[in-house]
Design a protein around this motif. Structure first.
Motif, PDB file in Angstrom:
ATOM      1  N   GLY A  65      12.338 -15.708  -6.085  1.00  0.00           N
ATOM      2  CA  GLY A  65      12.483 -14.100  -6.061  1.00  0.00           C
ATOM      3  C   GLY A  65      11.714 -13.589  -4.995  1.00  0.00           C
ATOM      4  N   LEU A  66      11.269 -12.762  -3.911  1.00  0.00           N
ATOM      5  CA  LEU A  66      10.941 -12.617  -3.134  1.00  0.00           C
ATOM      6  C   LEU A  66      10.561 -10.617  -3.159  1.00  0.00           C
ATOM      7  CD1 LEU A  66       7.853 -12.692  -1.743  1.00  0.00           C
ATOM      8  CD2 LEU A  66       9.459 -13.219   0.022  1.00  0.00           C
ATOM      9  N   PHE A  67      10.237 -10.092  -3.478  1.00  0.00           N
ATOM     10  CA  PHE A  67      10.387  -8.521  -3.213  1.00  0.00           C
ATOM     11  C   PHE A  67       8.874  -7.921  -3.016  1.00  0.00           C
ATOM     12  CE2 PHE A  67      12.177 -10.062  -7.365  1.00  0.00           C
ATOM     13  CZ  PHE A  67      13.136 -10.188  -7.276  1.00  0.00           C
ATOM     14  N   LYS A  68       9.185  -6.445  -2.556  1.00  0.00           N
ATOM     15  CA  LYS A  68       8.466  -5.647  -1.846  1.00  0.00           C
ATOM     16  C   LYS A  68       7.814  -4.618  -2.244  1.00  0.00           C
ATOM     17  CE  LYS A  68       7.241  -3.981   2.676  1.00  0.00           C
ATOM     18  NZ  LYS A  68       7.833  -3.972   3.558  1.00  0.00           N
ATOM     19  N   VAL A  69       6.329  -4.019  -3.105  1.00  0.00           N
ATOM     20  CA  VAL A  69       6.440  -2.964  -3.674  1.00  0.00           C
ATOM     21  C   VAL A  69       5.762  -1.980  -2.710  1.00  0.00           C
ATOM     22  CG1 VAL A  69       5.631  -1.472  -5.593  1.00  0.00           C
ATOM     23  CG2 VAL A  69       6.408  -3.872  -5.470  1.00  0.00           C
ATOM     24  N   VAL A  70       6.197  -0.837  -1.971  1.00  0.00           N
ATOM     25  CA  VAL A  70       5.624   0.139  -1.936  1.00  0.00           C
ATOM     26  C   VAL A  70       4.939   1.245  -2.412  1.00  0.00           C
ATOM     27  CG1 VAL A  70       5.577   2.099   0.590  1.00  0.00           C
ATOM     28  CG2 VAL A  70       6.718  -0.638   0.731  1.00  0.00           C
ATOM     29  N   ALA A  71       3.397   1.448  -1.998  1.00  0.00           N
ATOM     30  CA  ALA A  71       2.866   3.081  -3.266  1.00  0.00           C
ATOM     31  C   ALA A  71       2.920   4.451  -2.185  1.00  0.00           C
ATOM     32  CB  ALA A  71       1.281   2.903  -3.987  1.00  0.00           C
ATOM     33  N   ARG A  72       2.997   4.617  -2.942  1.00  0.00           N
ATOM     34  CA  ARG A  72       3.155   5.845  -1.854  1.00  0.00           C
ATOM     35  C   ARG A  72       2.138   7.653  -2.402  1.00  0.00           C
ATOM     36  NH1 ARG A  72       5.495   5.305   2.927  1.00  0.00           N
ATOM     37  NH2 ARG A  72       7.958   4.796   2.694  1.00  0.00           N
ATOM     38  N   GLY A  73       0.725   7.629  -1.662  1.00  0.00           N
ATOM     39  CA  GLY A  73      -0.150   8.275  -2.289  1.00  0.00           C
ATOM     40  C   GLY A  73      -0.060   9.838  -1.289  1.00  0.00           C
ATOM     41  N   LYS A  74      -1.284  10.500  -1.567  1.00  0.00           N
ATOM     42  CA  LYS A  74      -1.243  11.829  -0.165  1.00  0.00           C
ATOM     43  C   LYS A  74      -2.958  11.782   0.164  1.00  0.00           C
ATOM     44  CE  LYS A  74      -1.728  16.571  -1.563  1.00  0.00           C
ATOM     45  NZ  LYS A  74      -2.227  17.894  -2.201  1.00  0.00           N
ATOM     46  N   ALA A  75      -2.777  11.707   1.063  1.00  0.00           N
ATOM     47  CA  ALA A  75      -3.983  12.338   2.104  1.00  0.00           C
ATOM     48  C   ALA A  75      -4.871  12.593   2.130  1.00  0.00           C
ATOM     49  CB  ALA A  75      -3.685  11.070   3.138  1.00  0.00           C
ATOM     50  N   ALA A  76      -6.149  12.928   2.421  1.00  0.00           N
ATOM     51  CA  ALA A  76      -6.862  13.497   1.818  1.00  0.00           C
ATOM     52  C   ALA A  76      -8.309  13.212   2.761  1.00  0.00           C
ATOM     53  CB  ALA A  76      -7.421  14.341   0.288  1.00  0.00           C
ATOM     54  N   HIS A  77      -9.457  14.089   2.985  1.00  0.00           N
ATOM     55  CA  HIS A  77     -10.306  13.343   3.374  1.00  0.00           C
ATOM     56  C   HIS A  77     -11.854  13.073   2.336  1.00  0.00           C
ATOM     57  CE1 HIS A  77     -14.323  14.362   4.835  1.00  0.00           C
ATOM     58  NE2 HIS A  77     -14.360  14.042   6.209  1.00  0.00           N
ATOM     59  N   ALA A  78     -11.988  11.533   2.467  1.00  0.00           N
ATOM     60  CA  ALA A  78     -12.529  11.457   1.711  1.00  0.00           C
ATOM     61  C   ALA A  78     -13.704  12.068   0.560  1.00  0.00           C
ATOM     62  CB  ALA A  78     -12.961   9.060   1.843  1.00  0.00           C
ATOM     63  N   GLY A  79     -14.538  12.974   1.814  1.00  0.00           N
ATOM     64  CA  GLY A  79     -15.664  13.545   1.224  1.00  0.00           C
ATOM     65  C   GLY A  79     -15.300  14.884   1.105  1.00  0.00           C
ATOM     66  N   ALA A  80     -15.091  15.928   1.998  1.00  0.00           N
ATOM     67  CA  ALA A  80     -13.731  17.565   1.992  1.00  0.00           C
ATOM     68  C   ALA A  80     -13.032  17.119   0.364  1.00  0.00           C
ATOM     69  CB  ALA A  80     -14.078  17.439   2.864  1.00  0.00           C
ATOM     70  N   ALA A  81     -12.904  16.581   0.550  1.00  0.00           N
ATOM     71  CA  ALA A  81     -11.096  16.968  -0.363  1.00  0.00           C
ATOM     72  C   ALA A  81     -10.106  15.613  -1.006  1.00  0.00           C
ATOM     73  CB  ALA A  81      -9.902  17.293   0.644  1.00  0.00           C
TER      74      ALA A  81
ATOM     75  N   GLU B 285       0.595  -1.374   0.097  1.00  0.00           N
ATOM     76  CA  GLU B 285       2.437  -2.005  -0.309  1.00  0.00           C
ATOM     77  C   GLU B 285       1.627  -3.776  -0.623  1.00  0.00           C
ATOM     78  OE1 GLU B 285       4.216  -2.663   3.211  1.00  0.00           O
ATOM     79  OE2 GLU B 285       3.027  -4.496   4.013  1.00  0.00           O
ATOM     80  N   ILE B 286       2.537  -4.103  -1.474  1.00  0.00           N
ATOM     81  CA  ILE B 286       2.155  -6.046  -1.506  1.00  0.00           C
ATOM     82  C   ILE B 286       3.768  -6.837  -1.978  1.00  0.00           C
ATOM     83  CG2 ILE B 286       0.009  -5.105  -3.476  1.00  0.00           C
ATOM     84  CD1 ILE B 286       2.314  -5.446  -5.504  1.00  0.00           C
ATOM     85  N   GLU B 287       3.244  -7.704  -1.364  1.00  0.00           N
ATOM     86  CA  GLU B 287       4.583  -8.197  -1.326  1.00  0.00           C
ATOM     87  C   GLU B 287       4.500  -9.552  -2.699  1.00  0.00           C
ATOM     88  OE1 GLU B 287       5.906 -10.569   2.352  1.00  0.00           O
ATOM     89  OE2 GLU B 287       5.181  -7.976   3.457  1.00  0.00           O
ATOM     90  N   VAL B 288       5.632  -9.905  -3.704  1.00  0.00           N
ATOM     91  CA  VAL B 288       5.402 -10.625  -5.263  1.00  0.00           C
ATOM     92  C   VAL B 288       6.215 -11.858  -4.958  1.00  0.00           C
ATOM     93  CG1 VAL B 288       5.080 -10.536  -7.215  1.00  0.00           C
ATOM     94  CG2 VAL B 288       5.242  -7.882  -5.959  1.00  0.00           C
ATOM     95  N   ASP B 289       5.736 -12.646  -4.993  1.00  0.00           N
ATOM     96  CA  ASP B 289       6.648 -14.072  -4.656  1.00  0.00           C
ATOM     97  C   ASP B 289       6.948 -14.105  -6.680  1.00  0.00           C
ATOM     98  OD1 ASP B 289       7.020 -16.723  -5.637  1.00  0.00           O
ATOM     99  OD2 ASP B 289       7.152 -17.072  -3.500  1.00  0.00           O
TER     100      ASP B 289
END
Ligand SMILES: [Zn+2]
Length: 376
Positions: free
Chosen positions: A186-202, A251-255
């Motif tokens: 089987g071959l699967f793809k897992v996508v993670a979505r977060g929230k973008a922000a300034h890596a310093g200020a926010a 994202e990752i692809e998983v075998d």
């Protein structure tokens, strides 16, 4: 039966010539023109041997080619061969065919152009020695095995359903053994979505998708259980972009591989029920179990024992063993059709730089193939 072997041994120079011609016709799965060129070579050979040839045309994949001997002859045996390789066009410039003593090197030689030669010469030997059987024999050459047999699966199943035996012509195990079990894939793809922000200020406002996917990587990898025959392998990872932004995408692809049919369902459930580890992040899962496992069971053992007994008549003492890779044997086995895999050449290095076949195995395997067709 022994006359098959002596006849085929005399054909070895011609077999090498055909193998060279086939390997020199590059046939990457995604290259329809290349696969179709191999298909035309095969169709011409099948016709010359007296087969009824059908070309199953495909729009974007290569055409499938089916040769049937003795249509309606009863007790059909179906042979499965794929014409496509994993090598993009141009590979021959870097890795031309070369023969070193008994070894024939070339991309796609072992997996599985040598098998084409074996099957065609098995038919020729049956004609030449007067051992031609009355049964229906179907030689099914497909175009897209290496990418999951998406356009050929139905053809494979339709030609297997009523078969007395499905002979899958993938390469033999390195010691010449037949392949009596295969893992499901089987071959699967897992996508993670977060929230973008300034890596310093926010920083505190961001949700780091790479962090999220990292949790999932560790979780999935930890589910591997060799005893149970279940493996998870994260084979690709992508995400983020610039270092001063908290990444909102990864994202990752998983075998995945399973030995038992029920574990396939379990793997699906695990994947589609993954829960996010970070508050506010989300996961999307896609993919499929492409091939069911070919389980090792009493039917498989009985098929092997019978092939082994036939092999003895031509002086072969065959063994059998598992293979971790997928093949079309999974489709025919899942229908309950007596199936055995690994009737192809002895060699090594499928999909690798050192891919080769042992030339001395060509007459031997063709004789085995012919003997099974005659005696089953
Ligand atoms: Zn193959």
């Amino acid at each position: 039966m022994l006359e098959l072997k002596s006849y085929l041994q005399a054909q070895l120079p011609d077999m090498i010539a055909l193998l060279t011609e086939l390997v020199n016709t590059e046939s990457y799965t995604e290259d329809k023109a290349g696969v179709d060129a191999v298909g035309r070579l095969i169709a011409a050979r099948l016709e010359a041997l007296g087969a009824c040839v059908t070309v199953d045309r495909q729009a974007s994949a290569g055409d499938h080619v089916i040769g049937i001997f003795n249509p309606g002859g009863g007790s059909p045996i179906s042979l499965y061969l794929h014409m496509d390789t994993v090598y993009p066009p141009g590979v021959l410039r870097e890795r031309p065919v070369r023969i070193v003593e008994d070894r024939f090197y070339g991309p796609g030689a072992n997996d599985m152009k040598a098998s084409h030669v074996i099957a065609l010469y098995a038919a020729q030997a049956l004609r030449a020695t007067g051992l031609w059987p009355a049964r229906e024999m179907r030689l099914v050459f497909t175009s897209d095995e290496e990418t999951g047999s998406h356009t050929s699966r139905r053809l494979i199943e339709d030609t297997a359903r009523d078969a007395a035996l499905a002979m899958v012509m993938e390469p033999a195990l390195p010691d010449g053994g037949l392949k009596s079990s295969r893992k499901g894939t089987g071959l699967f793809k897992v996508v993670a979505r977060g929230k973008a922000a300034h890596a310093g200020a926010a920083h505190a406002l961001g949700i780091n998708a790479i962090q999220e996917i990292a949790y999932q990587v560790l979780k999935l990898q930890s589910l591997t259980d060799y005893e149970r025959g279940v493996t998870f392998s994260v084979g690709a990872i992508r995400g983020g972009g610039v270092t001063n932004v908290v990444p909102d995408y990864a994202e990752i692809e998983v075998d995945t591989r399973v030995s038992k049919t029920e574990d396939g369902e379990w793997v699906r459930e695990v994947l589609f029920n993954l829960a996010p580890a970070l508050p506010g992040s989300t996961l999307e899962v896609s993919g499929e179990l492409n091939r069911p496992p070919m389980e090792y069971n009493t039917q498989r053992l009985a098929v092997f024992e019978r092939v082994r007994e036939i092999g003895r008549r031509i002086g072969l003492d065959l063994t059998h063993g598992p293979s971790g890779g997928g093949s079309d044997a999974s489709f025919t086995a899942a229908l309950g059709v007596p199936t055995l895999d690994g009737f192809g050449a002895v060699g090594d290095g499928a999909h690798a730089l050192h891919e080769h076949v042992l030339l001395s195995s060509l007459p031997e395997r063709a004789a085995l193939c012919a003997a099974v067709l005659a005696a089953w």
